[in-house]
Motif scaffolding. Structure first.
Motif, PDB file in Angstrom:
ATOM      1  N   ALA A  34       0.875  -1.174   0.000  1.00  0.00           N
ATOM      2  CA  ALA A  34       0.000   0.000   0.000  1.00  0.00           C
ATOM      3  C   ALA A  34       0.911   1.222   0.000  1.00  0.00           C
ATOM      4  O   ALA A  34       1.950   1.245   0.667  1.00  0.00           O
ATOM      5  N   ASN A  36       0.773   5.246   0.683  1.00  0.00           N
ATOM      6  CA  ASN A  36      -0.014   6.339   1.256  1.00  0.00           C
ATOM      7  C   ASN A  36      -1.449   5.914   1.572  1.00  0.00           C
ATOM      8  O   ASN A  36      -2.399   6.659   1.358  1.00  0.00           O
ATOM      9  N   GLY A  37      -1.579   4.667   2.046  1.00  0.00           N
ATOM     10  CA  GLY A  37      -2.877   4.173   2.484  1.00  0.00           C
ATOM     11  C   GLY A  37      -3.724   3.516   1.418  1.00  0.00           C
ATOM     12  O   GLY A  37      -4.799   3.003   1.711  1.00  0.00           O
ATOM     13  N   ASP A  38      -3.271   3.508   0.167  1.00  0.00           N
ATOM     14  CA  ASP A  38      -4.030   2.898  -0.923  1.00  0.00           C
ATOM     15  C   ASP A  38      -3.340   1.635  -1.410  1.00  0.00           C
ATOM     16  O   ASP A  38      -2.125   1.644  -1.670  1.00  0.00           O
ATOM     17  N   PHE A  39      -4.120   0.548  -1.570  1.00  0.00           N
ATOM     18  CA  PHE A  39      -3.576  -0.707  -2.092  1.00  0.00           C
ATOM     19  C   PHE A  39      -2.888  -0.457  -3.419  1.00  0.00           C
ATOM     20  O   PHE A  39      -3.392   0.285  -4.271  1.00  0.00           O
ATOM     21  N   LEU A  40      -1.717  -1.078  -3.605  1.00  0.00           N
ATOM     22  CA  LEU A  40      -0.966  -0.944  -4.848  1.00  0.00           C
ATOM     23  C   LEU A  40      -0.729  -2.343  -5.425  1.00  0.00           C
ATOM     24  O   LEU A  40       0.047  -3.121  -4.872  1.00  0.00           O
ATOM     25  N   SER A  44       1.516  -2.680 -10.785  1.00  0.00           N
ATOM     26  CA  SER A  44       1.721  -1.224 -10.815  1.00  0.00           C
ATOM     27  C   SER A  44       3.028  -0.789 -10.165  1.00  0.00           C
ATOM     28  O   SER A  44       3.447   0.355 -10.343  1.00  0.00           O
ATOM     29  N   GLN A  48       5.124   2.894 -10.448  1.00  0.00           N
ATOM     30  CA  GLN A  48       4.716   3.817  -9.391  1.00  0.00           C
ATOM     31  C   GLN A  48       5.928   4.542  -8.804  1.00  0.00           C
ATOM     32  O   GLN A  48       6.737   3.962  -8.104  1.00  0.00           O
ATOM     33  N   ASP A  54       6.613   9.774   1.205  1.00  0.00           N
ATOM     34  CA  ASP A  54       5.605   8.736   0.973  1.00  0.00           C
ATOM     35  C   ASP A  54       5.616   7.710   2.101  1.00  0.00           C
ATOM     36  O   ASP A  54       6.633   7.504   2.765  1.00  0.00           O
TER      37      ASP A  54
END
Length: 65
Positions: A34, A36-40, A44, A48, A54
């Motif tokens: 993740a 910054n709190g978002d699943f990656l 990707s 990214q 970060d």
């Protein structure tokens, strides 16, 4: 650059999430990430870019019952 990895500040040279995982020893590991709190998603990670400040979370699967 300085980022936070699993809550710990780290200085890294990597420019992408994939490069950061390699630099930090998770290059071939099967992990969830993740940024910054978002699943990656794994697909990707090579594209990214990372920026100073970060927050990267790296989670390895656990076994057990």
């Amino acid at each position: 650059m300085r980022i936070e990895v699993n809550g710990t500040p780290r200085d890294i040279a990597a420019a992408t999430v994939a490069d950061a995982l390699s630099e930090l020893g998770w290059g071939e590991a099967r992990v969830a990430t993740a940024l910054n709190g978002d699943f990656l998603p794994a697909a990707s990670r090579p594209m990214q870019a990372l920026r100073d400040g970060d927050r990267l979370e790296v989670l390895a699967p656990m076994q057990g019952g």
